[in-house]
Design a protein around this motif. Structure first.
Motif, short mmCIF file in Angstrom:
data_model
loop_
_atom_site.label_atom_id
_atom_site.label_comp_id
_atom_site.label_asym_id
_atom_site.label_seq_id
_atom_site.Cartn_x
_atom_site.Cartn_y
_atom_site.Cartn_z
N PRO A 167 0.82 -1.22 0.00
CA PRO A 167 0.00 0.00 0.00
C PRO A 167 0.85 1.26 0.00
CG PRO A 167 -0.76 -1.55 1.65
CD PRO A 167 0.55 -2.07 1.17
N PHE A 168 0.54 2.19 -0.90
CA PHE A 168 1.27 3.44 -0.97
C PHE A 168 1.04 4.28 0.28
CE2 PHE A 168 1.63 7.93 -2.01
CZ PHE A 168 2.88 7.98 -2.62
N SER A 169 -0.21 4.29 0.78
CA SER A 169 -0.53 5.13 1.94
C SER A 169 0.28 4.73 3.16
CB SER A 169 -2.02 5.07 2.24
OG SER A 169 -2.42 3.73 2.49
N LEU A 170 0.48 3.41 3.34
CA LEU A 170 1.26 2.95 4.48
C LEU A 170 2.71 3.41 4.37
CD1 LEU A 170 1.63 1.28 7.05
CD2 LEU A 170 1.99 -0.73 5.60
N SER A 171 3.31 3.23 3.19
CA SER A 171 4.69 3.66 2.97
C SER A 171 4.83 5.17 3.16
CB SER A 171 5.15 3.27 1.56
OG SER A 171 5.08 1.88 1.37
N PHE A 172 3.83 5.91 2.69
CA PHE A 172 3.86 7.37 2.79
C PHE A 172 3.85 7.82 4.25
CE2 PHE A 172 1.48 11.41 3.06
CZ PHE A 172 2.36 12.22 2.37
N PHE A 173 2.94 7.26 5.06
CA PHE A 173 2.84 7.68 6.46
C PHE A 173 4.02 7.19 7.29
CE2 PHE A 173 -1.67 8.40 5.40
CZ PHE A 173 -1.79 9.67 5.91
N LEU A 174 4.57 6.02 6.96
CA LEU A 174 5.78 5.57 7.66
C LEU A 174 6.95 6.50 7.35
CD1 LEU A 174 5.53 1.69 7.28
CD2 LEU A 174 5.28 3.03 9.37
N THR A 175 7.01 6.99 6.12
CA THR A 175 8.08 7.93 5.74
C THR A 175 7.91 9.25 6.47
OG1 THR A 175 8.20 6.91 3.54
CG2 THR A 175 9.24 9.07 3.81
N LEU A 176 6.67 9.74 6.54
CA LEU A 176 6.41 10.97 7.29
C LEU A 176 6.77 10.81 8.76
CD1 LEU A 176 3.01 12.43 6.00
CD2 LEU A 176 5.33 13.27 5.59
N SER A 177 6.42 9.63 9.31
CA SER A 177 6.75 9.36 10.72
C SER A 177 8.26 9.39 10.93
CB SER A 177 6.18 8.00 11.13
OG SER A 177 6.55 7.68 12.45
N ALA A 178 9.00 8.77 10.00
CA ALA A 178 10.46 8.75 10.12
C ALA A 178 11.03 10.17 10.07
CB ALA A 178 11.06 7.90 9.01
N VAL A 179 10.48 11.01 9.19
CA VAL A 179 10.94 12.40 9.09
C VAL A 179 10.68 13.15 10.39
CG1 VAL A 179 10.54 14.61 7.94
CG2 VAL A 179 10.69 12.51 6.59
N ALA A 180 9.47 13.00 10.93
CA ALA A 180 9.12 13.71 12.17
C ALA A 180 10.02 13.30 13.33
CB ALA A 180 7.65 13.44 12.52
N TRP A 181 10.24 11.99 13.49
CA TRP A 181 11.07 11.52 14.61
C TRP A 181 12.55 11.81 14.37
CZ3 TRP A 181 8.91 11.11 18.97
CH2 TRP A 181 7.60 10.65 19.10
#
Length: 280
Positions: A167-181
């Motif tokens: 799923p693209f949405s899962l990869s997208f939000f995991l990437t955003l999470s990595a950026v934030a942390w």
């Protein structure tokens, strides 16, 4: 020397952002377990991703308590522990006996024995001034090991030349999470939070690029097999998303779009006249 103060305003902002995104990611497996509850069966899903996620959360809570002044880490991982515990409990209730015993053994080995050993060694044998460094190193090593998990999904996508089950949405939000942390760790001078999220950002970007390269348009209708051989072939293909879900779940766990597609397929099979289903 510290580059930023612990009270840097951007640290709080990225901590809040990381909490919000991670909260959504932790909730992503919910459709999986609603499906398990509805069907009273785990349908071959593995418990390992959820046991590993619970262990990761407990490690980070321990690290945040020892370090102090790490409220964002403490908050989101406490929520993660609660939700992962619910997932594991549901799995133990509805899994067949062999899978239930394996899940229980994994839980006892990792979340009870391993965590107890780490806690005892840290509190008894490690000097107080070195505890943050030791715990941070353990969390860093475990997080980097967990980031190897998406490689199995990436290899499946490259081998099959299809991103249907990534799923693209899962990869997208995991990437955003990595950026934030990553930025939270940067502004709080915490390398043990910053470094593993470099890997998270890298693998998230790779997954999104692969999705764009191998994405296929959705078919307009579902075609049902009418022969036993065709039905067996379709059943074999349906095993792929389950394996992909298990692999993706470690980061953590989850694939809402995939489950939505499976549910649509079930509805189409159950009501062919309403779903526009054609028979071969």
């Amino acid at each position: 020397m510290a580059f930023f103060s612990m009270e840097h305003p951007l640290a709080s902002a990225f901590g809040i952002l990381g909490n919000i995104i991670s909260f959504l990611v932790f909730l992503a497996p919910m459709p999986t377990f609603l499906r398990v509850y509805r069907k009273k069966s785990t349908e071959g899903f593995s418990s390992v991703p959820y046991v590993v996620a619970l262990f990761s959360c407990t490690l980070w809570i321990f690290y945040a308590l020892v370090k102090t002044n790490s409220s964002p880490l403490l908050t989101i991982n406490a929520f993660g522990c609660a939700i992962e515990s619910v997932y594991i409990l549901l799995y133990l209730v509805y899994a067949p006996r062999p899978a239930r015993l394996r899940a229980l053994a994994s839980f006892l080995l990792l979340n009870v024995a391993a965590f107890s050993l780490i806690a005892a060694v840290t509190l008894v044998l490690v000097a107080e001034a070195q505890r943050v460094k030791v715990l941070g190193s353990i969390c860093l090593a475990f997080s980097m090991a967990v980031f190897v998990a998406p490689m199995s999904v990436i290899f499946v996508v490259i081998r099959t030349k299809s991103a249907e089950f990534m799923p693209f949405s899962l990869s997208f939000f995991l990437t955003l999470s990595a950026v934030a942390w990553f930025f939270y760790g940067l502004f709080t001078n915490d390398l043990y939070v910053t470094l593993p999220n470099v890997g998270g950002f890298f693998f998230g970007c790779v997954q999104m690029v692969l999705y764009c390269c191998y994405r296929k348009p959705r078919p307009a209708s579902v075609v049902l097999p009418t022969t036993a051989a065709a039905l067996a072939a379709e059943s074999a293909e349906m095993e792929l998303p389950l394996a992909a879900l298990d692999a993706a779940a470690v980061l953590p766990e989850c694939a809402v779009p995939v489950l939505a597609e499976l549910q649509k397929l079930e509805e189409a099979v159950g009501s062919p006249r309403k779903g526009g289903v054609k028979a071969i």
